[in-house]
Design a protein around this motif. Structure first.
Motif, mmCIF file in Angstrom:
data_model
loop_
_atom_site.group_PDB
_atom_site.id
_atom_site.type_symbol
_atom_site.label_atom_id
_atom_site.label_comp_id
_atom_site.label_asym_id
_atom_site.label_seq_id
_atom_site.Cartn_x
_atom_site.Cartn_y
_atom_site.Cartn_z
ATOM 1 N N ARG A 24 0.829 -1.214 0.000
ATOM 2 C CA ARG A 24 0.000 0.000 0.000
ATOM 3 C C ARG A 24 0.857 1.254 0.000
ATOM 4 N NH1 ARG A 24 -2.025 3.935 3.017
ATOM 5 N NH2 ARG A 24 -0.891 3.330 4.886
ATOM 6 N N ASP A 54 1.107 3.885 -3.184
ATOM 7 C CA ASP A 54 0.773 5.291 -2.953
ATOM 8 C C ASP A 54 1.902 6.191 -3.445
ATOM 9 O OD1 ASP A 54 -0.806 7.429 -2.035
ATOM 10 O OD2 ASP A 54 0.265 7.463 -0.124
ATOM 11 N N CYS A 66 -7.069 8.685 -1.725
ATOM 12 C CA CYS A 66 -6.280 8.009 -0.703
ATOM 13 C C CYS A 66 -6.292 6.509 -0.999
ATOM 14 C CB CYS A 66 -6.884 8.279 0.672
ATOM 15 S SG CYS A 66 -6.042 7.450 2.008
ATOM 16 N N THR A 95 -6.601 3.421 0.586
ATOM 17 C CA THR A 95 -7.036 3.058 1.927
ATOM 18 C C THR A 95 -6.542 1.685 2.360
ATOM 19 O OG1 THR A 95 -9.120 2.246 1.041
ATOM 20 C CG2 THR A 95 -9.079 4.499 1.882
ATOM 21 N N ARG A 96 -6.455 0.753 1.419
ATOM 22 C CA ARG A 96 -6.102 -0.605 1.804
ATOM 23 C C ARG A 96 -5.593 -1.371 0.593
ATOM 24 N NH1 ARG A 96 -11.120 -2.462 3.543
ATOM 25 N NH2 ARG A 96 -11.390 -3.922 1.866
ATOM 26 N N SER A 134 -9.885 5.445 -2.331
ATOM 27 C CA SER A 134 -10.987 6.310 -1.950
ATOM 28 C C SER A 134 -10.806 7.647 -2.656
ATOM 29 C CB SER A 134 -11.002 6.508 -0.435
ATOM 30 O OG SER A 134 -12.045 7.362 -0.077
ATOM 31 N N ASP A 151 -13.095 2.583 -3.191
ATOM 32 C CA ASP A 151 -13.533 2.412 -1.811
ATOM 33 C C ASP A 151 -14.425 3.593 -1.465
ATOM 34 O OD1 ASP A 151 -13.859 1.694 0.784
ATOM 35 O OD2 ASP A 151 -11.790 2.074 1.403
ATOM 36 N N ILE A 160 -15.023 6.281 2.983
ATOM 37 C CA ILE A 160 -14.782 7.645 3.466
ATOM 38 C C ILE A 160 -15.911 8.569 3.021
ATOM 39 C CG2 ILE A 160 -13.251 9.639 3.302
ATOM 40 C CD1 ILE A 160 -10.918 7.689 3.247
#
Length: 120
Positions: A14, A18, A34, A36-37, A52, A94, A97
Protein backbone atom coordinates in the motif's frame (compact mmCIF):
# COMPACT_ATOMS: atom_id res chain seq x y z
CA UNK A 1 1.64 -16.74 12.07
CA UNK A 2 1.52 -16.31 8.31
CA UNK A 3 -1.30 -13.76 8.55
CA UNK A 4 1.06 -11.31 10.28
CA UNK A 5 3.44 -11.61 7.35
CA UNK A 6 0.65 -11.05 4.82
CA UNK A 7 -0.55 -8.02 6.79
CA UNK A 8 2.95 -6.52 6.79
CA UNK A 9 3.35 -7.21 3.06
CA UNK A 10 -0.07 -5.68 2.34
CA UNK A 11 0.87 -2.52 4.23
CA UNK A 12 4.23 -2.28 2.46
CA UNK A 13 2.51 -2.73 -0.91
CA UNK A 14 0.00 0.00 0.00
CA UNK A 15 2.77 2.46 0.90
CA UNK A 16 4.74 1.68 -2.26
CA UNK A 17 1.72 1.98 -4.56
CA UNK A 18 0.77 5.29 -2.95
CA UNK A 19 4.29 6.64 -3.60
CA UNK A 20 4.28 5.35 -7.19
CA UNK A 21 0.91 6.93 -8.00
CA UNK A 22 1.96 10.28 -6.52
CA UNK A 23 5.05 10.28 -8.79
CA UNK A 24 3.06 9.55 -11.95
CA UNK A 25 2.47 12.41 -14.39
CA UNK A 26 -0.95 11.33 -15.64
CA UNK A 27 -3.44 14.23 -15.67
CA UNK A 28 -6.36 11.83 -15.09
CA UNK A 29 -4.83 10.80 -11.77
CA UNK A 30 -5.01 13.60 -9.28
CA UNK A 31 -7.26 15.44 -6.94
CA UNK A 32 -8.18 14.22 -3.52
CA UNK A 33 -7.68 10.49 -3.16
CA UNK A 34 -6.28 8.01 -0.70
CA UNK A 35 -5.07 4.44 -1.01
CA UNK A 36 -7.04 3.06 1.93
CA UNK A 37 -6.10 -0.60 1.80
CA UNK A 38 -4.27 -3.26 -0.17
CA UNK A 39 -5.25 -6.89 0.31
CA UNK A 40 -2.56 -9.28 -0.89
CA UNK A 41 -3.50 -12.93 -1.33
CA UNK A 42 -1.60 -15.56 0.63
CA UNK A 43 0.25 -16.77 -2.46
CA UNK A 44 1.28 -13.17 -3.34
CA UNK A 45 -0.17 -13.46 -6.84
CA UNK A 46 -2.88 -10.80 -6.58
CA UNK A 47 -3.40 -7.58 -4.65
CA UNK A 48 -6.72 -5.78 -4.49
CA UNK A 49 -6.02 -2.08 -3.98
CA UNK A 50 -8.82 0.09 -2.60
CA UNK A 51 -8.78 3.75 -3.64
CA UNK A 52 -10.99 6.31 -1.95
CA UNK A 53 -11.77 9.27 -4.21
CA UNK A 54 -13.69 12.20 -2.74
CA UNK A 55 -14.45 13.97 -6.02
CA UNK A 56 -17.22 11.93 -7.65
CA UNK A 57 -16.86 13.53 -11.08
CA UNK A 58 -13.21 12.40 -11.35
CA UNK A 59 -13.67 8.97 -9.78
CA UNK A 60 -14.54 6.92 -12.88
CA UNK A 61 -11.76 8.43 -14.99
CA UNK A 62 -9.22 7.90 -12.24
CA UNK A 63 -10.14 4.24 -11.70
CA UNK A 64 -9.94 3.65 -15.47
CA UNK A 65 -6.53 5.35 -15.59
CA UNK A 66 -5.26 3.26 -12.68
CA UNK A 67 -6.47 0.05 -14.32
CA UNK A 68 -4.68 1.02 -17.55
CA UNK A 69 -1.50 1.87 -15.66
CA UNK A 70 -1.60 -1.33 -13.56
CA UNK A 71 1.26 -2.90 -15.54
CA UNK A 72 3.52 0.11 -15.03
CA UNK A 73 2.63 0.32 -11.34
CA UNK A 74 3.29 -3.41 -10.94
CA UNK A 75 6.73 -3.09 -12.54
CA UNK A 76 7.63 -0.16 -10.27
CA UNK A 77 6.30 -2.09 -7.28
CA UNK A 78 8.55 -5.02 -8.19
CA UNK A 79 11.57 -2.74 -8.16
CA UNK A 80 10.70 -1.13 -4.81
CA UNK A 81 9.44 -4.10 -2.78
CA UNK A 82 11.54 -7.24 -2.49
CA UNK A 83 9.10 -10.11 -3.00
CA UNK A 84 9.39 -13.44 -4.77
CA UNK A 85 6.32 -12.63 -6.86
CA UNK A 86 5.08 -9.17 -7.67
CA UNK A 87 1.31 -9.32 -7.27
CA UNK A 88 -1.05 -8.47 -10.11
CA UNK A 89 -2.92 -5.30 -9.14
CA UNK A 90 -6.69 -4.97 -9.13
CA UNK A 91 -7.95 -1.45 -8.41
CA UNK A 92 -11.34 -0.90 -6.79
CA UNK A 93 -13.07 2.24 -5.57
CA UNK A 94 -13.53 2.41 -1.81
CA UNK A 95 -16.62 4.38 -0.85
CA UNK A 96 -16.21 4.14 2.94
CA UNK A 97 -14.78 7.65 3.47
CA UNK A 98 -17.45 9.26 1.28
CA UNK A 99 -20.09 7.28 3.16
CA UNK A 100 -18.65 8.48 6.47
CA UNK A 101 -18.80 12.09 5.30
CA UNK A 102 -22.43 11.56 4.27
CA UNK A 103 -23.34 10.10 7.68
CA UNK A 104 -21.60 12.98 9.47
CA UNK A 105 -23.64 15.45 7.38
CA UNK A 106 -26.89 13.66 8.23
CA UNK A 107 -26.01 13.75 11.92
CA UNK A 108 -25.24 17.47 11.71
CA UNK A 109 -28.62 18.07 10.09
CA UNK A 110 -30.46 16.08 12.76
CA UNK A 111 -28.67 17.65 15.77
CA UNK A 112 -30.22 21.17 15.42
CA UNK A 113 -33.72 19.65 15.13
CA UNK A 114 -33.22 17.73 18.37
CA UNK A 115 -32.01 20.88 20.14
CA UNK A 116 -35.15 22.75 19.02
CA UNK A 117 -37.35 19.95 20.37
CA UNK A 118 -35.50 19.94 23.71
CA UNK A 119 -36.12 23.68 24.11
CA UNK A 120 -39.92 23.25 23.98
Amino acid sequence: MASFRIDRISEEVRHAIDAIIREMNDPRIGGTYCITRADVTRDLRFAKVYVSILEDEKADDMIKALKKAAGFIRRELGMRVDLRYTPELLFERDRNIAYGVHIAQVLRDVAPKEEENDGD
